[in-house]
Scaffold this active site. Structure first.
Site, short mmCIF file in Angstrom:
data_model
loop_
_atom_site.label_atom_id
_atom_site.label_comp_id
_atom_site.label_asym_id
_atom_site.label_seq_id
_atom_site.Cartn_x
_atom_site.Cartn_y
_atom_site.Cartn_z
CG ASN A 1 -19.98 13.66 22.15
OD1 ASN A 1 -20.39 13.39 23.50
ND2 ASN A 1 -19.38 12.84 21.52
CG HIS B 1 -21.92 6.72 25.36
ND1 HIS B 1 -20.74 6.40 24.78
CD2 HIS B 1 -22.46 5.43 25.76
CE1 HIS B 1 -20.28 5.18 24.87
NE2 HIS B 1 -21.33 4.44 25.28
NE ARG C 1 -22.47 12.03 19.98
CZ ARG C 1 -22.11 10.90 19.91
NH1 ARG C 1 -21.94 10.48 18.59
NH2 ARG C 1 -21.59 10.20 21.13
CE LYS D 1 -21.07 11.34 25.93
NZ LYS D 1 -19.60 11.45 25.04
CD GLU E 1 -20.97 1.51 26.49
OE1 GLU E 1 -19.94 1.43 26.02
OE2 GLU E 1 -22.04 1.76 26.16
CE1 TYR F 1 -16.76 7.21 26.87
CE2 TYR F 1 -17.12 8.27 29.01
CZ TYR F 1 -17.69 8.10 27.88
OH TYR F 1 -18.79 8.73 26.99
CB THR G 1 -17.86 11.15 17.88
OG1 THR G 1 -18.10 9.73 17.80
CG2 THR G 1 -17.17 11.37 18.80
NE ARG H 1 -22.08 3.90 16.66
CZ ARG H 1 -21.09 4.33 17.50
NH1 ARG H 1 -21.56 4.38 18.66
NH2 ARG H 1 -20.19 4.95 16.84
CG PHE I 1 -9.81 11.77 23.56
CD1 PHE I 1 -11.00 10.98 24.25
CD2 PHE I 1 -9.70 11.50 22.26
CE1 PHE I 1 -11.40 9.81 23.71
CE2 PHE I 1 -10.13 10.27 21.63
CZ PHE I 1 -11.03 9.62 22.61
P1 CMP Z 1 -18.62 8.93 23.40
O1 CMP Z 1 -19.36 8.23 22.04
O2 CMP Z 1 -19.06 8.79 24.54
O3 CMP Z 1 -17.31 7.83 23.08
C1 CMP Z 1 -15.94 8.40 23.73
C2 CMP Z 1 -16.00 9.84 23.94
O4 CMP Z 1 -14.73 10.34 24.07
C3 CMP Z 1 -16.70 10.51 22.67
O5 CMP Z 1 -18.08 10.33 23.07
C4 CMP Z 1 -16.43 11.89 23.18
O6 CMP Z 1 -17.08 12.47 24.05
C5 CMP Z 1 -15.12 11.89 23.57
N1 CMP Z 1 -14.22 12.03 22.26
C6 CMP Z 1 -13.95 11.30 21.28
N2 CMP Z 1 -13.13 11.91 20.17
C7 CMP Z 1 -12.45 12.68 21.08
C8 CMP Z 1 -11.64 13.76 20.58
N3 CMP Z 1 -10.75 13.38 19.41
N4 CMP Z 1 -11.44 14.60 21.50
C9 CMP Z 1 -11.97 14.92 22.76
N5 CMP Z 1 -13.02 14.06 22.99
C10 CMP Z 1 -13.17 12.96 22.17
#
Ligand code: CMP
Length: 140
Positions: free
Chosen positions: A114, A117, A104, A11, A128, A51, A93, A87, A59
């Site tokens: 984070n 992905h 992460r 990212k 994807e 997304y 996350t 994962r 968010f």
């Molecule tokens: P990702 O695994 O790419 O999938 C969805 C993304 O949304 C996640 O990583 C974060 O970057 C973002 N995300 C998920 N939960 C939250 C949250 N509670 N607040 C802000 N961003 C979030």
């Protein structure tokens, strides 16, 4: 039976910090083969499309803005049990909840920024990967 491919993005936060190489090294050392990869940048519209499953979440707007804020690296990875093992490698996350030694935990700045992905299912890994790579770019 679990599939052998997953999809990842490094990212904007991790790319900007110059952590792409270190992250790709961890991915390869964990036994994943990179079978397609490119550096690119999403528009806010494309981030919204990628997304889309999160479009009702609070968010979502910030996530689209953040994911289009700078370059990323997109890649298709191959390994037995790819989705689950990847994962585990990247961790939770929210980096505050990520296990020690995960990507992460080491590189993420926040729950939004984070670092990486990872697809959450074999079905989404295929969707994807197809989002970023044409058939011609998936020659391996
Ligand atoms: P990702 O695994 O790419 O999938 C969805 C993304 O949304 C996640 O990583 C974060 O970057 C973002 N995300 C998920 N939960 C939250 C949250 N509670 N607040 C802000 N961003 C979030």
């Amino acid at each position: 039976m679990a599939g052998n491919r997953t999809f990842t993005m490094i990212k904007p936060d991790a790319f900007e910090a110059g952590n792409s190489g270190a992250i790709l090294k961890m991915i390869e050392e964990a036994g994943f083969k990179i079978v397609a990869m490119k550096a690119t940048r999403l528009t806010p519209e494309l981030a919204g499309k990628f997304y889309e499953v999160h479009k009702e979440r609070p968010f979502y707007a910030d996530l689209c803005k953040y994911m289009s804020s700078g370059p990323i690296i997109a890649a298709i990875l191959e390994k037995n049990n790819a989705v689950e093992d990847f994962r585990t490698l990247i961790g939770a996350t929210n980096p505050a909840n990520a296990a020690e030694g995960t990507i992460r935990k080491i590189f993420a700045k926040s729950i939004e920024a984070n670092a990486v992905h990872g697809s959450d299912s074999d079905e989404n890994a295929a969707i994807e990967g197809n989002f970023y790579f044409s058939q011609l770019e998936r020659v391996i």
